[in-house]
Design an enzyme around this catalytic site. Structure first.
Site, mmCIF file in Angstrom:
data_model
loop_
_atom_site.group_PDB
_atom_site.id
_atom_site.type_symbol
_atom_site.label_atom_id
_atom_site.label_comp_id
_atom_site.label_asym_id
_atom_site.label_seq_id
_atom_site.Cartn_x
_atom_site.Cartn_y
_atom_site.Cartn_z
ATOM 1 N N GLU A 322 -1.305 55.918 73.375
ATOM 2 C CA GLU A 322 -2.706 55.489 73.538
ATOM 3 C C GLU A 322 -3.571 56.144 72.460
ATOM 4 O O GLU A 322 -4.589 55.592 72.045
ATOM 5 C CB GLU A 322 -3.208 55.853 74.943
ATOM 6 C CG GLU A 322 -4.366 54.969 75.402
ATOM 7 C CD GLU A 322 -4.717 55.158 76.872
ATOM 8 O OE1 GLU A 322 -4.736 54.163 77.603
ATOM 9 O OE2 GLU A 322 -4.994 56.296 77.285
ATOM 10 N N HIS A 351 24.506 58.922 79.495
ATOM 11 C CA HIS A 351 25.349 57.914 80.155
ATOM 12 C C HIS A 351 24.607 56.598 80.284
ATOM 13 O O HIS A 351 24.936 55.764 81.119
ATOM 14 C CB HIS A 351 25.795 58.437 81.519
ATOM 15 C CG HIS A 351 26.597 59.691 81.380
ATOM 16 N ND1 HIS A 351 27.968 59.680 81.229
ATOM 17 C CD2 HIS A 351 26.208 60.988 81.269
ATOM 18 C CE1 HIS A 351 28.397 60.926 81.082
ATOM 19 N NE2 HIS A 351 27.348 61.734 81.088
ATOM 20 N N LYS A 455 -8.425 44.914 79.771
ATOM 21 C CA LYS A 455 -9.206 44.971 81.015
ATOM 22 C C LYS A 455 -10.172 43.786 81.077
ATOM 23 O O LYS A 455 -10.350 43.163 82.119
ATOM 24 C CB LYS A 455 -10.026 46.270 81.063
ATOM 25 C CG LYS A 455 -9.230 47.507 81.426
ATOM 26 C CD LYS A 455 -10.180 48.698 81.530
ATOM 27 C CE LYS A 455 -9.430 50.009 81.576
ATOM 28 N NZ LYS A 455 -10.271 51.162 81.392
HETATM 29 O O1 F6P Z 1 -9.786 57.700 84.803
HETATM 30 P P1 F6P Z 1 -10.150 56.273 84.604
HETATM 31 O O2 F6P Z 1 -11.524 56.117 84.049
HETATM 32 O O3 F6P Z 1 -9.965 55.511 85.878
HETATM 33 O O4 F6P Z 1 -9.200 55.671 83.524
HETATM 34 C C1 F6P Z 1 -7.811 55.634 83.694
HETATM 35 C C2 F6P Z 1 -7.105 55.350 82.413
HETATM 36 O O5 F6P Z 1 -7.539 54.132 81.855
HETATM 37 C C3 F6P Z 1 -7.680 54.252 80.453
HETATM 38 O O6 F6P Z 1 -9.020 54.304 80.163
HETATM 39 C C4 F6P Z 1 -7.102 53.124 79.719
HETATM 40 O O7 F6P Z 1 -5.776 52.961 80.039
HETATM 41 C C5 F6P Z 1 -6.972 55.560 80.132
HETATM 42 O O8 F6P Z 1 -7.377 56.087 78.941
HETATM 43 C C6 F6P Z 1 -7.314 56.362 81.326
HETATM 44 O O9 F6P Z 1 -6.494 57.467 81.410
#
Ligand code: F6P
Length: 528
Positions: A322, A351, A455
């Site tokens: 990330e 394995h 998202k």
């Molecule tokens: O803690 P939050 O804001 O729920 O985000 C969870 C995760 O989602 C992200 O923003 C994107 O995957 C991560 O960087 C983060 O760890």
């Protein structure tokens, strides 16, 4: 290189941290001195960037944020006295809360003690707590930790079902930095309903770990949850293990969080040294750069030879991928950077996929994590003079050697034992290595625009679902998918609509698809 020359190279490049008893061996990465010299200017810049970051510079330009996870284990480094105080106070509050929960001073309404914890969170709000719990929780912790780290309804049911007889003594941690991520929000709503189903008032069991004034924080405040702990905007999710995100669950399980912070601090001190050969994080970054030609051309396979560290590779997967997996560099050039990380544990993986590592596509470099202490207490002899630990150690050495002989490079990190200090140090080591490497390849390690795009796309599918179902409700007779899409103003999205309806149909939630399932375009749909 013959065995003697390799032994010499091993000694030349071996890094040892006396306080932590940690070794780093990069001798089996085949870089030469010219390569190291060629990277010196980039490293000088990386060390300078890191020094600025630690002083509070805006190191995440896209989000206009400071990056301060290093201050969490050395609060005096924070750029203002207010921040220092906040970090110190939060740690004290966490410890006091954990103690009260463990002694029963804070207890659920219908039981004298909390016995279990459900931790709801995803990504950085789950992976650190999971890794640390697996690595460090005692065999019989004061509170047993369970995770809801996804949006899978069956997965949520499973956790709740396991706890159905102890829900009345189960604490719930809702961990979300933003306080708006759908997965933890949905998990929280489902768990809340389960508590209501058992006539338990959720607020008396719930703890929020989130940014001040986030939606989650406001909810927790309005509903009078048991406790709230702050997450700071200058700590990223993937580097949040030493914030309340990681410390609350760890402290509740009886893990010595101060020792974890101390180990991280000691490693931070060691990785601040602006000299590649005497800085373990720089040696890692150098090796990664060499391994993947500064372009992530090879994957990083992480092989801890210790069961309790098996989640380290998953933890590193987020931290590395990330942070480094970016389309553009800091100057806006399209670079498609990153390093793919995977792994589980040795010797188990020998394995499974190590066959390919040894003989197949040479598209990786390995990282062995070795733990010198086999177990607490004496070991049984399996063969005369030979223990299971000797076997495990032999498997590691043998695999390292076999890979090298077949021109597969590797790094080896060795720690004396798995304890809070060494785990804190490992986390800090890789955090710094990622920061330095990001600077070498000129990417912003602290944002994640690609995840945000995913998202948004998911949100638009849910929006489409609402629109389509509203149109469908008004239809008196079955309608084709094309027609439905047109009426919903989404003619271009027939495939997405088909998938939405197929899912709802499969769950018998008021939608009936009829026709030849092999020919989705010919199906008709109606509301049942
Ligand atoms: O803690 P939050 O804001 O729920 O985000 C969870 C995760 O989602 C992200 O923003 C994107 O995957 C991560 O960087 C983060 O760890």
């Amino acid at each position: 290189m013959d065995a003697r020359a390799l032994w010499q190279r091993y000694q030349n490049w071996l890094y040892f941290h006396e306080g932590l008893g940690l070794y780093l061996d990069v001798s089996r990465m085949r870089f030469d001195d010219a390569f190291v010299d060629s990277l010196r200017p980039k490293f000088d810049k990386a060390f300078a960037d890191m020094a600025q970051l630690e002083k509070g510079a805006i190191a995440n330009p896209d989000e206009n944020r400071m990056v301060g996870h290093y201050w969490l284990r050395n609060p005096d480094l924070a750029p203002t006295p207010e921040l220092t105080q906040e970090i110190v106070q939060t740690l004290e509050q966490i410890e006091a809360f954990a103690e009260k929960v463990q002694t029963g001073a804070i207890h659920p309404p219908r039981a004298s003690r909390f016995t279990d914890i459900i931790s709801i969170g995803i990504g950085g709000s789950a992976l650190g707590p999971q890794f640390v719990a697996e690595a460090l929780a005692p065999d019989f912790p004061p509170l047993k930790l369970h995770f809801i780290d996804n949006n899978d309804p069956a997965g949520i049911d499973r956790v709740i079902n396991h706890l159905r007889n102890s829900l009345a003594s189960t604490l719930v941690l809702v961990i979300s930095k933003s306080g708006g991520t759908p997965e933890p929000r949905n998990g929280m709503i489902e768990v809340k309903k389960a508590y209501a189903g058992h006539n338990l008032e959720f607020a008396q069991y719930a703890v929020a770990i989130t940014s001040v004034d986030s939606n989650l924080d406001k909810l927790a405040k309005d509903e009078g949850w048991l406790a709230r702990f702050p997450m700071y905007d200058w700590v990223g999710g993937r580097t949040s293990e030493m914030s309340a995100v990681g410390l609350v669950p760890a402290a509740l399980q009886g893990i010595d969080v101060r020792a974890m912070l101390d180990g991280a601090k000691e490693m931070d001190d060691a990785t601040r040294v602006p000299d590649v050969k005497n800085n373990p994080a720089a040696l890692l970054a150098l090796s990664w750069y060499f391994g993947g030609n500064g372009k992530g051309e090879k994957d990083m396979v992480v092989l801890p030879y210790k069961d309790s560290l098996f989640l380290f590779s998953r933890y590193l997967q987020q931290l590395v991928m990330e942070s480094l997996g970016k389309e553009k560099d800091l100057d806006g050039n399209v670079v498609h950077q990153g390093i793919a990380v995977y792994g589980n544990k040795g010797s188990t993986d020998q394995h499974a996929y190590v066959q390919q590592l040894r003989e197949g596509v040479a598209n990786f470099f390995a990282t062995f994590i070795e733990v010198l202490e086999d177990r607490q207490g004496p070991s049984t002899e399996i063969d005369p003079g030979v223990t299971s630990g000797d076997y495990l150690s032999g498997f590691l050495q043998g695999t390292r050697q076999a890979l090298y002989e077949n021109h597969r490079d590797s790094i080896t990190v060795t720690i004396p034992q798995v304890n809070p200090r060494t785990v804190g140090a490992l986390i800090a080591l890789y955090e710094r290595a990622v920061g330095l490497y990001a600077s070498l390849v000129n990417v912003n390690a602290y944002h994640q625009p690609g995840v945000e795009a995913g998202k948004k796309a998911a949100a638009s599918i849910l929006d489409l679902q609402t629109r389509v179902l509203a149109v469908l409700q008004k239809e008196k007779t079955p309608i084709s998918l094309d027609e439905l899409a047109k009426k919903a103003g989404a003619s271009e999205q027939v495939e997405a609509i088909y998938k939405i309806l197929r899912h709802i149909h499969a769950n018998q939630r008021g939608v009936v698809l009829q026709g030849d399932l092999q020919k989705p375009g010919s199906l008709t749909v109606s509301a049942s």
